[in-house]
Design an enzyme around this catalytic site. Structure first.
Site, PDB file in Angstrom:
ATOM      1  N   ARG A 176     -15.642   3.404   4.058  1.00  0.00           N
ATOM      2  CA  ARG A 176     -16.455   4.545   4.486  1.00  0.00           C
ATOM      3  C   ARG A 176     -15.584   5.789   4.628  1.00  0.00           C
ATOM      4  O   ARG A 176     -15.957   6.878   4.225  1.00  0.00           O
ATOM      5  CB  ARG A 176     -17.128   4.243   5.833  1.00  0.00           C
ATOM      6  CG  ARG A 176     -18.060   5.364   6.251  1.00  0.00           C
ATOM      7  CD  ARG A 176     -18.450   5.255   7.701  1.00  0.00           C
ATOM      8  NE  ARG A 176     -17.308   5.479   8.570  1.00  0.00           N
ATOM      9  CZ  ARG A 176     -17.333   5.351   9.874  1.00  0.00           C
ATOM     10  NH1 ARG A 176     -18.428   4.983  10.487  1.00  0.00           N
ATOM     11  NH2 ARG A 176     -16.253   5.576  10.603  1.00  0.00           N
ATOM     12  N   GLU A 180       0.849  -1.205   0.000  1.00  0.00           N
ATOM     13  CA  GLU A 180       0.000   0.000   0.000  1.00  0.00           C
ATOM     14  C   GLU A 180       0.879   1.248   0.000  1.00  0.00           C
ATOM     15  O   GLU A 180       1.873   1.302   0.719  1.00  0.00           O
ATOM     16  CB  GLU A 180      -0.884  -0.013   1.256  1.00  0.00           C
ATOM     17  CG  GLU A 180      -1.764   1.214   1.384  1.00  0.00           C
ATOM     18  CD  GLU A 180      -2.775   1.065   2.507  1.00  0.00           C
ATOM     19  OE1 GLU A 180      -3.463   0.014   2.579  1.00  0.00           O
ATOM     20  OE2 GLU A 180      -2.881   1.998   3.325  1.00  0.00           O
TER      21      GLU A 180
END
Ligand code: FAD
Length: 295
Positions: free
Chosen positions: A106, A16
């Site tokens: 979210r 990442e």
């Protein structure tokens, strides 16, 4: 050729990165990717607005990973504060740029008024799958020590199961430092009937300040052994980094021995840290892959 993460051998090995903050050029990020691809990751994911990084560059970097480096690029996408139209706009850009993989999130809430048209990642996933079907492969986040807002692990797992039922193909976990916590939680996940592969999130500790920040942010438990080396070496940047890298490598070796389905390194854009971890785990990872593919 479109890279497909889901046809790669297990256990997966993924990284990442985050885009630069503000208007900084992407040159530094591409230099990091140049190094990271040499470790042959199965995918590289790009955060979206995390830690104050720019949102604007996520699509461009994920597209570069996919189209220039021919490595599977995953764009993180948060829905907090967004309208359906905002999200549709980003999905259209991803599609036009050949980015098929999304980590649907979210995003963190500052307060409830932040929410916008989506309340949970599940609503974003439902929107993506409803509007775009199989145009996108969707990943979602999971939390071995529960999400900080959840009342209990049971509640969090109930919501995770709802999320998974909407067409999530794989889960990437929040970082953790204690493999026993991960293994015990994973057993509960499987007992709930959640079958998606779970990719374990590992963040190497590279400074004393970083660990306090991370613990404050996500509430990860810090084993006594980690506290001890941070206390002993924290005043010396090189020493604490060396200890953190060794710990991350050991954590990965142990997870592979426990048949983890994938390792996701939170690289913090530090290619040299990845190089050192990679050197410590490579033969173990490939041995595991060889055994799995020949059994
Ligand atoms: P959700 O799945 O919506 O869960 C949030 C909380 O709501 C949980 O407590 C859950 O139990 C609860 N919940 C879920 N559904 C319901 C429901 N129907 N009813 C009631 N409660 C419910 N943040 C960024 O800003 N950018 C990034 O790039 C980024 N990348 C990340 C990558 C990984 C691998 C992880 C683990 C996290 C990342 N985050 C990122 C952080 C993430 O946005 C936050 O942890 C956020 O607070 C929750 O996101 P979620 O997608 O897990 O939310």
């Amino acid at each position: 050729m479109m890279e497909n993460f889901f046809t790669k051998p297990a256990p997966s090995y993924t990284f990442e990165i985050f885009p630069p903050k503000g208007n900084k050029s992407l040159e530094g990020t591409y230099a990091v990717i140049d190094s990271l691809v040499s470790f042959n990751p199965d995918l590289i994911s790009v955060t979206y607005g995390a830690g104050g990084s720019s949102r604007d560059n996520t699509v461009e970097i994920a597209s570069g990973i996919q189209n220039k480096y021919h490595v599977c690029g995953v764009a993180h996408l948060t829905c907090v504060g967004s309208t359906r139209e905002n999200i549709r706009g980003i999905l259209e850009q991803l599609k036009a740029n050949n980015v098929k993989n999304i980590l649907a999130l979210r995003g963190d809430l500052k307060d409830e008024s932040d929410l916008g048209e989506f309340h949970h990642a599940s609503e974003l996933i439902e929107f993506i799958k409803g509007e775009y079907g199989d145009d996108f492969d969707v990943f979602a986040a999971c939390y071995p020590e529960k999400h900080p807002e959840a009342d209990s692990v049971e509640d969090d797992l109930k919501h995770l199961k709802e999320k998974c039922k909407l067409g999530v193909k794989a889960l990437i976990s929040q970082l953790f430092f204690d493999n026993d916590i991960f293994s015990n939680w994973k057993e509960r996940v499987r007992d709930m009937g959640i079958t998606q592969p779970i990719i374990a999130g590992i963040m190497p500790i590279t400074s004393a300040a970083q660990i306090s920040k991370v613990v404050e942010m996500c509430g990860a438990s810090v084993p006594e052994r980690v506290r001890r080396f941070v206390n002993a070496y924290g005043h010396h940047a090189g020493a604490v980094k060396e200890a953190g890298i060794a710990y991350a490598a050991e954590q990965i070796i142990d997870l592979l021995a426990r048949d983890v389905e994938g390792i996701h390194l939170y690289t913090m854009n530090q290619a040299d840290t990845v190089r050192r971890i990679d050197a410590g785990i490579r033969s173990v990872l490939y041995t595991k892959r060889y055994e799995i593919s020949h059994n």
